[in-house]
Design an enzyme around this catalytic site. Structure first.
Site, PDB file in Angstrom:
ATOM      1  N   SER A   1       7.550   3.768  -1.063  1.00 46.62           N
ATOM      2  CA  SER A   1       6.713   4.466  -0.159  1.00 46.62           C
ATOM      3  C   SER A   1       7.521   5.019   1.009  1.00 46.62           C
ATOM      4  O   SER A   1       6.960   5.672   1.697  1.00 46.62           O
ATOM      5  CB  SER A   1       5.866   3.374   0.509  1.00 46.62           C
ATOM      6  OG  SER A   1       5.121   2.441  -0.484  1.00 46.62           O
TER       7      SER A   1
ATOM      8  N   GLY B   1       0.860  -1.186   0.036  1.00 50.36           N
ATOM      9  CA  GLY B   1       0.141  -0.061  -0.037  1.00 50.36           C
ATOM     10  C   GLY B   1       0.849   1.203  -0.033  1.00 50.36           C
ATOM     11  O   GLY B   1       2.055   1.165  -0.284  1.00 50.36           O
TER      12      GLY B   1
ATOM     13  N   GLY C   1       5.315   3.742  -9.213  1.00 52.29           N
ATOM     14  CA  GLY C   1       5.912   2.461  -9.069  1.00 52.29           C
ATOM     15  C   GLY C   1       4.709   1.319  -9.457  1.00 52.29           C
ATOM     16  O   GLY C   1       4.667   0.381 -10.084  1.00 52.29           O
ATOM     17  N   HIS C   2       3.896   1.338  -8.102  1.00 53.44           N
ATOM     18  CA  HIS C   2       2.780   0.550  -7.981  1.00 53.44           C
ATOM     19  C   HIS C   2       1.929   0.455  -9.168  1.00 53.44           C
ATOM     20  O   HIS C   2       1.412  -0.516  -9.868  1.00 53.44           O
ATOM     21  CB  HIS C   2       2.035   0.541  -6.978  1.00 53.44           C
ATOM     22  CG  HIS C   2       2.907   0.509  -5.468  1.00 53.44           C
ATOM     23  ND1 HIS C   2       3.120   1.532  -4.687  1.00 53.44           N
ATOM     24  CD2 HIS C   2       3.424  -0.488  -5.015  1.00 53.44           C
ATOM     25  CE1 HIS C   2       3.859   1.206  -3.695  1.00 53.44           C
ATOM     26  NE2 HIS C   2       3.849  -0.084  -3.776  1.00 53.44           N
TER      27      HIS C   2
ATOM     28  N   LEU D   1       0.396   3.795  -2.012  1.00 53.37           N
ATOM     29  CA  LEU D   1       0.848   3.638  -3.508  1.00 53.37           C
ATOM     30  C   LEU D   1       1.162   4.799  -4.160  1.00 53.37           C
ATOM     31  O   LEU D   1       0.956   5.933  -3.947  1.00 53.37           O
ATOM     32  CB  LEU D   1      -0.570   2.962  -4.314  1.00 53.37           C
ATOM     33  CG  LEU D   1      -1.255   1.905  -3.717  1.00 53.37           C
ATOM     34  CD1 LEU D   1      -2.572   1.390  -4.433  1.00 53.37           C
ATOM     35  CD2 LEU D   1      -0.313   0.397  -3.752  1.00 53.37           C
ATOM     36  N   HIS D   2       2.330   4.350  -5.113  1.00 57.27           N
ATOM     37  CA  HIS D   2       2.927   5.416  -5.939  1.00 57.27           C
ATOM     38  C   HIS D   2       2.789   5.073  -7.454  1.00 57.27           C
ATOM     39  O   HIS D   2       2.438   3.731  -7.708  1.00 57.27           O
ATOM     40  CB  HIS D   2       4.035   5.726  -5.521  1.00 57.27           C
ATOM     41  CG  HIS D   2       5.255   4.577  -5.196  1.00 57.27           C
ATOM     42  ND1 HIS D   2       5.632   3.888  -6.376  1.00 57.27           N
ATOM     43  CD2 HIS D   2       5.885   4.042  -4.127  1.00 57.27           C
ATOM     44  CE1 HIS D   2       6.384   2.994  -5.738  1.00 57.27           C
ATOM     45  NE2 HIS D   2       6.435   2.909  -4.513  1.00 57.27           N
TER      46      HIS D   2
ATOM     47  N   GLY E   1       8.145  -5.476  -9.154  1.00 55.82           N
ATOM     48  CA  GLY E   1       9.171  -4.261  -9.689  1.00 55.82           C
ATOM     49  C   GLY E   1      10.709  -4.911  -9.633  1.00 55.82           C
ATOM     50  O   GLY E   1      11.110  -5.460  -8.607  1.00 55.82           O
TER      51      GLY E   1
ATOM     52  N   GLN F   1      14.401  -9.575  -4.485  1.00 55.53           N
ATOM     53  CA  GLN F   1      13.097 -10.332  -4.100  1.00 55.53           C
ATOM     54  C   GLN F   1      12.530 -10.961  -5.350  1.00 55.53           C
ATOM     55  O   GLN F   1      12.123 -12.263  -5.154  1.00 55.53           O
ATOM     56  CB  GLN F   1      12.159  -9.040  -3.726  1.00 55.53           C
ATOM     57  CG  GLN F   1      10.763  -9.561  -3.552  1.00 55.53           C
ATOM     58  CD  GLN F   1      10.005  -8.481  -2.997  1.00 55.53           C
ATOM     59  OE1 GLN F   1       9.770  -8.044  -1.667  1.00 55.53           O
ATOM     60  NE2 GLN F   1       9.160  -7.537  -4.074  1.00 55.53           N
TER      61      GLN F   1
HETATM   62  P1  AMP Z   1       5.682  -2.558  -1.932  1.00 57.51           P
HETATM   63  O1  AMP Z   1       4.478  -1.818  -1.566  1.00 57.51           O
HETATM   64  O2  AMP Z   1       6.926  -1.385  -1.403  1.00 57.51           O
HETATM   65  O3  AMP Z   1       6.232  -3.814  -1.332  1.00 57.51           O
HETATM   66  O4  AMP Z   1       5.970  -2.872  -3.348  1.00 57.51           O
HETATM   67  C1  AMP Z   1       4.896  -3.423  -4.225  1.00 57.51           C
HETATM   68  C2  AMP Z   1       5.443  -3.942  -5.676  1.00 57.51           C
HETATM   69  O5  AMP Z   1       5.885  -2.769  -6.163  1.00 57.51           O
HETATM   70  C3  AMP Z   1       6.915  -4.801  -5.628  1.00 57.51           C
HETATM   71  O6  AMP Z   1       7.114  -5.830  -6.460  1.00 57.51           O
HETATM   72  C4  AMP Z   1       7.891  -3.622  -5.854  1.00 57.51           C
HETATM   73  O7  AMP Z   1       9.103  -4.013  -6.303  1.00 57.51           O
HETATM   74  C5  AMP Z   1       7.310  -2.671  -6.698  1.00 57.51           C
HETATM   75  N1  AMP Z   1       7.805  -1.308  -6.855  1.00 57.51           N
HETATM   76  C6  AMP Z   1       8.070  -0.772  -5.419  1.00 57.51           C
HETATM   77  N2  AMP Z   1       8.798   0.530  -6.039  1.00 57.51           N
HETATM   78  C7  AMP Z   1       8.740   0.436  -7.214  1.00 57.51           C
HETATM   79  C8  AMP Z   1       9.214   1.478  -8.425  1.00 57.51           C
HETATM   80  N3  AMP Z   1       9.857   2.671  -8.033  1.00 57.51           N
HETATM   81  N4  AMP Z   1       9.080   1.118  -9.573  1.00 57.51           N
HETATM   82  C9  AMP Z   1       8.586  -0.119 -10.021  1.00 57.51           C
HETATM   83  N5  AMP Z   1       8.023  -0.834  -9.044  1.00 57.51           N
HETATM   84  C10 AMP Z   1       8.194  -0.997  -7.782  1.00 57.51           C
END
Ligand code: AMP
Length: 258
Positions: A160, A5, A10-11, A7-8, A121, A127
């Protein structure tokens, strides 16, 4: 798409890729306690479900899976998924229990949602390799799609956790992407010895006292094994992790050797 969550873009880029590739797009939001060490930021991790719901709707997400902590980890929960090698190196050396929490939650999410495709991502490059290992070992029939890193205009990878940075730290945080870019330039200019490359990058961090480097590593992109000498035709990740103030950031660059 498993997410925690807040969210930005990237998500959102993962959701857009899923909408191109899949019939139904399901996002999960779960701040997973088992992937945080007791000293880490589980409690402080940013949360804003109302904002997330708006962003998910705008992006055309079909379903949100938003379980509670007791749904996922009832009181008598006792079963974990642990990848024994690739999860213990690099990021695993600094966060020894992290990937065990990640593989456990992702395998539970896979079992609940039963996806054909799962989108992750490249931001969290190790990961993706750990999860691919788990998928193969546990014989899930799921294809992993790795999506490129989305960055701010000045190069900072979206995360995030960037909300933790004050304006001065936000500026200092650029050292991660800039160092990766410098590593790529050194490699493009013909350097193939990773010790030499890492030494040069390390100097940036020695000079920048307010940023505490955890590691810079260059690994084979398929095996995640550290490389001494870069070989023509192969792909490598240059990986960096550093603490800017009290905020730990990670970033990486995928480099193809021509
Ligand atoms: P998180 O909410 O940080 O657990 O991320 C959820 C998914 O979004 C994971 O697969 C991350 O690798 C991906 N993600 C996070 N930041 C970015 C980003 N800047 N660009 C692309 N994918 C991202």
């Amino acid at each position: 798409m498993p997410t925690m969550g807040y969210l930005h873009n990237g998500h959102i880029s993962l959701i857009e890729e899923s909408k191109k590739r899949a019939d139904i797009t399901i996002v999960s939001i779960f701040v997973n306690p088992t992937q945080f060490a007791p000293t880490e930021d589980f409690k402080a991790y940013p949360r804003d479900i109302e904002r997330d719901l708006r962003l998910l709707e705008q992006a055309g997400t079909d379903y949100l899976f938003y379980p509670s902590a007791v749904d996922i980890y009832p009181n008598n929960f006792q079963t974990y998924v642990d990848v024994t090698e690739i999860a213990k190196i690099i990021e695993g050396e600094f966060r020894p229990t992290h990937f065990k929490g990640v593989t456990t939650i992702v395998s539970i999410l896979f079992n609940c949602v039963k996806p054909d495709l799962a989108f992750f991502g490249q931001k969290d490059a190790q990961q993706t390799s750990v999860i691919k290992r788990m998928i193969e070992d546990l014989k899930y029939e799921i294809e992993v799609v790795i999506c490129p890193i989305i960055r701010e205009a000045d190069g900072l990878a979206l995360s995030s956790r960037n909300v933790y940075l004050n304006p001065e730290e936000r500026e200092k945080a650029l050292i991660l992407n800039e160092s990766l870019k410098q590593a790529e330039d050194i490699i493009l200019s013909g350097e193939r010895n990773t010790v030499t490359i890492i030494k040069k990058i390390n100097n940036n961090f020695i000079k920048e006292k307010s940023v505490h480097l955890n590691y810079i590593r260059i690994v084979n992109a398929d095996t995640f094994k550290e490389a001494d000498k870069l070989e023509t035709g192969k792909d490598y990740y240059c990986l960096v992790a550093a603490k800017v103030g009290s905020t730990r950031l990670i970033d990486n660059r995928l480099i193809h050797i021509k």
